[in-house]
Write an enzyme that holds these catalytic residues in place. Structure first.
Site, PDB file in Angstrom:
ATOM      1  CB  CYS A   8      -0.993  -0.032   1.163  1.00 29.28           C
ATOM      2  SG  CYS A   8      -0.235   0.001   2.808  1.00 29.28           S
ATOM      3  NE  ARG A  14      -4.481   1.644   2.108  1.00 26.35           N
ATOM      4  CZ  ARG A  14      -4.230   2.406   1.051  1.00 26.35           C
ATOM      5  NH1 ARG A  14      -5.075   2.397   0.043  1.00 26.35           N
ATOM      6  NH2 ARG A  14      -3.162   3.166   0.997  1.00 26.35           N
ATOM      7  CG  ASP A 122      -6.741   4.838   2.446  1.00 28.15           C
ATOM      8  OD1 ASP A 122      -6.458   4.584   3.639  1.00 28.15           O
ATOM      9  OD2 ASP A 122      -6.063   5.593   1.730  1.00 28.15           O
TER      10      ASP A 122
END
Ligand code: 4NP
Length: 150
Positions: A8, A14, A122
């Site tokens: 990420c 994440r 996100d």
């Protein structure tokens, strides 16, 4: 041995979540010795611990994790890993820049494995780690299914 790195932007929210969800699924399938699973970021503040939200969400879902520090995706990782898996489409673009393209077709978007060409949610601005977890689980289950069939 299948080597996977989840990627990420910051490698604190994440991609560590995907890393530990995938490790948990692989362990549950009794396949731990067949996989190397890591995560990295395209623009991390190197050495930062996993976000509290990610740690809390993993704990809530009984997914084991270890303390870790964020790290940068390196150009040499392209050779090291078999699958370099971006959590969102901008990560995929950044990964290709870092790796000098994708000559061997190793760079993927996680949700594509689940037949959904979209980003993992996100949580950076929303603080909604539960949706990120759901996406990671859907994506990683589909990824493991794909790898079992490969
Ligand atoms: P991650 O989350 O890429 O899922 O680890 C973020 C971490 C840091 C920032 C944005 C997202 N940032 O803007 O610093």
């Amino acid at each position: 041995m299948t080597k996977i790195v989840f990627v990420c932007l910051g490698n604190i929210c994440r991609s560590p979540m995907a890393e530990f969800v995938m490790k948990h699924l692989v362990a549950a399938a009794g396949l731990e010795k067949d996989f190397l699973i890591e995560s990295a970021g395209c623009y991390p503040s190197i050495g930062t611990p996993m976000s509290d939200g990610t740690a809390h969400e993993l704990k809530k879902n009984n997914v084991p994790f270890t303390r870790r520090a964020s790290k940068l995706l390196l150009e040499s990782d392209y050779k090291k890993f078999d699958y370099l898996i971006g959590l969102d489409r901008s990560n995929v673009r950044d990964m290709k820049e870092i790796c000098g393209g994708d000559p061997d077709g190793k760079i993927f978007l996680l949700m594509d494995f689940a037949g959904k060409h979209r980003d993992v949610a996100d949580p950076w601005y929303t603080d909604d780690y539960a949706t990120t977890y759901d996406d990671c689980l859907i994506g990683c289950e589909a990824l493991l299914d794909f790898l079992k069939r490969s």
